[in-house]
Design a protein around this motif. Structure first.
Motif, PDB file in Angstrom:
ATOM      1  N   GLY A 156       0.794  -1.228   0.000  1.00  0.00           N
ATOM      2  CA  GLY A 156       0.000   0.000   0.000  1.00  0.00           C
ATOM      3  C   GLY A 156       0.823   1.272   0.000  1.00  0.00           C
ATOM      4  O   GLY A 156       0.819   2.025   0.974  1.00  0.00           O
ATOM      5  N   SER A 180       0.227  -1.367  -4.844  1.00  0.00           N
ATOM      6  CA  SER A 180      -0.910  -0.453  -4.804  1.00  0.00           C
ATOM      7  C   SER A 180      -1.954  -0.992  -5.760  1.00  0.00           C
ATOM      8  O   SER A 180      -1.649  -1.812  -6.626  1.00  0.00           O
ATOM      9  CB  SER A 180      -0.496   0.967  -5.224  1.00  0.00           C
ATOM     10  OG  SER A 180      -1.634   1.817  -5.296  1.00  0.00           O
ATOM     11  N   LYS A 185      -0.178   5.553  -8.637  1.00  0.00           N
ATOM     12  CA  LYS A 185       0.662   5.448  -7.452  1.00  0.00           C
ATOM     13  C   LYS A 185       1.857   4.520  -7.709  1.00  0.00           C
ATOM     14  O   LYS A 185       2.966   4.777  -7.215  1.00  0.00           O
ATOM     15  CB  LYS A 185      -0.153   4.941  -6.259  1.00  0.00           C
ATOM     16  CG  LYS A 185      -1.174   5.944  -5.754  1.00  0.00           C
ATOM     17  CD  LYS A 185      -1.916   5.405  -4.535  1.00  0.00           C
ATOM     18  CE  LYS A 185      -2.979   6.381  -4.059  1.00  0.00           C
ATOM     19  NZ  LYS A 185      -3.704   5.886  -2.864  1.00  0.00           N
TER      20      LYS A 185
END
Length: 325
Positions: A156, A180, A185
């Protein structure tokens, strides 16, 4: 002074931008006019009542500003706060959880928690690093004893702890794989130095980690919990280390104990950091070896919108509140 306070547990709607009593510094404390403060998942948990704290309570652990008064400092000194108060016996209390916090125009804190802002750093960036960098450093360096050339898996990458873990692992000479569900990202993580970036929604993360690392990650950073735990154990190599500092998706995943003994894994629980952890990471930040990532800056009065962004998982890096001075 103006502050963000809660009077009850609940959603972002319980956050009140209101007048609060000015703090009165006690013996050995420094009074600071805050200019920036950041958000952490800790603020979300406290707002929700997990744990429920005495109220009214000003949230916020991280903050940076200028000194008003305090022994050892001159008025106008630019300073940043170490949010973890180390009691020297293994206990740490946290500003904003156990006391009123930094989402306000002023705060009084023990002088031992106050450090000069590194040269050339603005208030927003200074407020972005303390809690998450201290947490990440304790996991990777103090607990897992990360070594140069080892592989680290970080789940994450949008979170503050994850971006801090990426920066610290790279500074310590490790190689990093991040995950992710957002292609944007993942691309940003590559720009920040990740050797590989995997989509945890569509990729077989353990299989790809084993392939990329020739056996699995030496260290896994897991702050997600239920949604990632089984894959964390699967992605770690034999004799690997798994570091846990949170469980944003739930604290009770299937234990998978067989993987722990078969692979002779070590699981480290880690919370915040001791003073030595903060000072070690402060030196890394001051030397420019790690750089905090600021996602978005909101005015203090718009703290509810900042909480909504954090809870929605839209950020990459730290969400910061700018405080008028």
């Amino acid at each position: 002074m103006k502050a963000i306070r809660i009077h009850e547990d609940g959603g972002p709607d319980v956050l009140r931008y209101e007048d609060a009593p000015d703090p009165v510094p006690g013996t050995g404390q420094v009074l600071i006019d805050l200019r920036a403060a950041s958000l952490n998942h800790l603020d979300v948990w406290i707002r929700k009542g997990l744990p429920s704290v005495g109220k009214p309570r000003i949230l916020g652990a991280d903050g940076a500003g200028v000194v008003v008064s305090g022994e050892g400092f001159a008025p106008g000194d630019r300073v940043v706060i170490n949010p973890g108060i180390d009691h020297g016996d293994g206990r740490i209390t946290v500003i904003g959880e156990h006391t009123d916090g930094t989402h306000a125009e002023r705060i009084a804190v023990p002088a031992s928690q106050v450090y000069a802002i590194p040269e050339g750093m603005d208030f927003e960036t200074a407020a972005a690093f303390p809690l998450v960098f201290e947490t990440a450093y304790r996991m990777l360096a103090t607990k897992a004893a990360l070594r140069e050339g080892e592989w680290v898996l970080v789940w994450g990458i949008g979170s503050g702890v994850s971006t801090a873990s990426l920066a610290i692992a790279k500074a310590l000479g490790a190689r990093v794989i991040v995950t992710s569900g957002s292609p944007a990202k993942l691309e940003r993580a590559r720009e920040l130095g990740a050797e590989a970036a995997l989509n945890h929604d569509s990729d077989d993360v353990p299989a790809l980690v084993k392939e990329l690392t020739s056996g699995g990650a030496h260290v896994v950073v897991d702050h997600v919990g239920a949604a990632t735990w089984q894959r964390s154990l699967a992605a770690a190599r034999a004799d690997g280390r798994v570091c846990v500092c949170g469980a944003t998706s739930g604290p009770n995943p299937p234990a998978q104990l067989h993987r722990i003994w078969w692979k002779q894994l070590t699981v480290y629980g880690s919370t915040m950091g001791m003073r030595t952890d903060f000072e070690a990471v402060y030196e890394l930040v001051s030397a420019g070896r790690v750089v905090p990532v600021v996602d978005h800056v909101f005015p203090l009065a718009e703290a509810a919108a900042a909480h909504e962004r954090l809870e929605a998982g839209e950020q990459l890096g730290k969400i910061v509140l700018r405080i008028p001075g």
